[in-house]
Design an enzyme around this catalytic site. Sequence first.
Site, mmCIF file in Angstrom:
data_model
loop_
_atom_site.group_PDB
_atom_site.id
_atom_site.type_symbol
_atom_site.label_atom_id
_atom_site.label_comp_id
_atom_site.label_asym_id
_atom_site.label_seq_id
_atom_site.Cartn_x
_atom_site.Cartn_y
_atom_site.Cartn_z
ATOM 1 N N ASP A 210 0.832 -1.211 0.000
ATOM 2 C CA ASP A 210 0.000 0.000 0.000
ATOM 3 C C ASP A 210 0.867 1.264 0.000
ATOM 4 O O ASP A 210 0.453 2.302 0.505
ATOM 5 C CB ASP A 210 -0.961 0.000 1.199
ATOM 6 C CG ASP A 210 -0.240 -0.134 2.534
ATOM 7 O OD1 ASP A 210 0.996 -0.309 2.540
ATOM 8 O OD2 ASP A 210 -0.911 -0.058 3.581
ATOM 9 N N ASP A 288 7.804 -4.339 13.787
ATOM 10 C CA ASP A 288 8.351 -2.976 13.648
ATOM 11 C C ASP A 288 8.691 -2.375 15.019
ATOM 12 O O ASP A 288 9.753 -1.758 15.184
ATOM 13 C CB ASP A 288 7.456 -2.051 12.806
ATOM 14 C CG ASP A 288 5.982 -2.183 13.119
ATOM 15 O OD1 ASP A 288 5.604 -3.060 13.928
ATOM 16 O OD2 ASP A 288 5.190 -1.396 12.570
HETATM 17 C C1 UD1 Z 1 1.334 -1.501 10.274
HETATM 18 C C2 UD1 Z 1 2.448 -0.687 9.609
HETATM 19 C C3 UD1 Z 1 3.292 -1.620 8.727
HETATM 20 C C4 UD1 Z 1 3.854 -2.773 9.556
HETATM 21 C C5 UD1 Z 1 2.729 -3.468 10.308
HETATM 22 C C6 UD1 Z 1 3.301 -4.549 11.238
HETATM 23 C C7 UD1 Z 1 1.973 1.660 9.121
HETATM 24 C C8 UD1 Z 1 1.347 2.622 8.204
HETATM 25 N N1 UD1 Z 1 1.890 0.351 8.773
HETATM 26 O O1 UD1 Z 1 0.568 -2.173 9.302
HETATM 27 O O2 UD1 Z 1 4.345 -0.903 8.121
HETATM 28 O O3 UD1 Z 1 4.514 -3.703 8.737
HETATM 29 O O4 UD1 Z 1 1.953 -2.526 11.065
HETATM 30 O O5 UD1 Z 1 3.479 -4.210 12.514
HETATM 31 O O6 UD1 Z 1 2.552 2.034 10.112
HETATM 32 N N2 UD1 Z 1 0.179 -8.528 5.298
HETATM 33 C C9 UD1 Z 1 0.588 -9.847 5.231
HETATM 34 N N3 UD1 Z 1 -0.182 -10.812 5.810
HETATM 35 C C10 UD1 Z 1 -1.347 -10.527 6.471
HETATM 36 C C11 UD1 Z 1 -1.748 -9.171 6.556
HETATM 37 C C12 UD1 Z 1 -0.962 -8.198 5.960
HETATM 38 O O7 UD1 Z 1 1.622 -10.143 4.651
HETATM 39 O O8 UD1 Z 1 -1.995 -11.461 6.962
HETATM 40 C C13 UD1 Z 1 1.043 -7.494 4.688
HETATM 41 C C14 UD1 Z 1 0.326 -6.476 3.831
HETATM 42 O O9 UD1 Z 1 0.235 -6.906 2.517
HETATM 43 C C15 UD1 Z 1 1.216 -5.250 3.984
HETATM 44 C C16 UD1 Z 1 1.814 -5.401 5.388
HETATM 45 O O10 UD1 Z 1 1.637 -6.761 5.753
HETATM 46 O O11 UD1 Z 1 2.263 -5.278 3.049
HETATM 47 C C17 UD1 Z 1 1.150 -4.464 6.405
HETATM 48 O O12 UD1 Z 1 -0.226 -4.719 6.414
HETATM 49 P P1 UD1 Z 1 -1.332 -3.550 6.460
HETATM 50 O O13 UD1 Z 1 -2.655 -4.206 6.355
HETATM 51 O O14 UD1 Z 1 -0.995 -2.488 5.487
HETATM 52 O O15 UD1 Z 1 -1.197 -3.077 7.941
HETATM 53 P P2 UD1 Z 1 -0.795 -1.693 8.614
HETATM 54 O O16 UD1 Z 1 -1.805 -1.410 9.616
HETATM 55 O O17 UD1 Z 1 -0.472 -0.652 7.611
HETATM 56 MN MN MN Z 2 -0.385 -0.489 5.595
#
Ligand code: UD1
Ligand code: MN
Length: 443
Positions: A210, A288
Amino acid sequence: MRLNIRKFIFAIGIFVVLWLIISYSSIFVPEDKSKNSASRMEVELDKLQNKMRDQLSDSYKLLEKVKSRLKKTEEKSIEDIARESFKAENDIDMALDGSIVLPILVIACDRVTVKRCLDNLVKFRPDKDTFPIIVSQDCGHNETYKVIRSFTDADPSITVVQQPELSEIPLPRAKVKFKGYYKIARHYRFALNHVLVGLEYDAVIIVEDDLDISPDFFEYFLGTYPLLYKDPSIWCISAWNDNGKKELIDLSRPELLHRTDFFPGLGWLLKRDTWLQLEPKWPEAFFDDWLRDPQNTQGRACIRPEISRTYSFGKIGVSKGLFFDMHLRYMQLNMEFVGFTKLNLTYLLKDNYDSSYTELVASLPETSPEEVMAGASTESALRVSYSSAKTYRKAAKKLGLMDDFRSGIPRTAYRGIVTCFIRNRRVYLAPNYEWTKYDPSWG
Ligand code: UD1
Ligand code: MN
């Protein structure tokens, strides 16, 4: 009579034979069918078993590789270290002469909007050989996989790998709401092992599905990458400024970079040797925040830009939309191309940075957050002091900065100091005591 008996026996015989034929064929035909479907099922099961065996053996191979790499790191001799530092010099040269390869790892799951991310990566990528794109997909979401495949089918420098372990992670009831963070951490471990251990790249740039990128995103990493070899006190390069709203940054300085003790994430570069140190202790969730604990990164710093080189458009995600509406939505993405590979970035090296930084900040006139916001001062740079977590928070709130801590570190802080740019003045929010370390009880 005897004839009749014979006829009768003959008739019985015919009847028995007929009966046998009929009953045999009625048994045989469906049996044949069921045999067929049974053998088909057997073939399918065999295939499945083979596939699982292959996946398992791939995982074992990867695990073995990680183990042997780790062993090698532990058993390093003086000659090894010398050889490595020679290699480091070579790597810097390679980074500078353009023969380096920095793969982009895209972390994807179930959002088809990964297309927006990939479109931009393809659009701004200056060179396919230097920046191969590897998409790692978690979640087994078919629609998203199809979108990714449309890129990989069109361009061999873009590849996809699927995270094989899709089972639910068993969690106690209180932690179920954090399930997403567990899955993300599991996926990162797989994806980083895949790229840095399986494919043996020296470093990787991690991008979430994203994120938008700036036109100079690739140039930024290419230009800053050598810093990781020149300065062992830097462990990561990030494209993100946690206080990157336009009211808080100097829009006239897109080339300006900073050191930070707070891991920013959101588009970041990691070297393989650092990954090999992190991997054995990699957390089950909240990776993170884990990377923001100095215990896990040996108190080393990251580089971050004044103006972010990524922008998060992921309103719908694991941490839900509130954070997006309050904060992420207002972040400024840099639009001006800066030729980082041609800039002298040695001011970021610890030896050059630290002493001049603290001296400069100490020499500045002190002011209050209210005066900064009123914009009345004639000075070009000012210092606002804090003495405790509470006074830090209060000042940060008034200035419009993020006011939270992780492991006692304020966002973007370097050696306790947070810098920003408000109403045309550089502002440093700095401790009014001699800073030695962060206090994990803050926050
Ligand atoms: C937030 C952080 C993100 C961090 C995550 C983990 C911000 C804006 N975002 O995620 O950088 O990595 O916390 O603590 O601060 N994903 C998977 N498997 C899943 C769900 C999601 O691989 O089951 C991937 C998504 O494709 C994406 C990433 O994990 O690349 C983060 O997921 P997202 O849904 O964007 O969570 P945030 O709330 O943004
Ligand atoms: Mn995100």
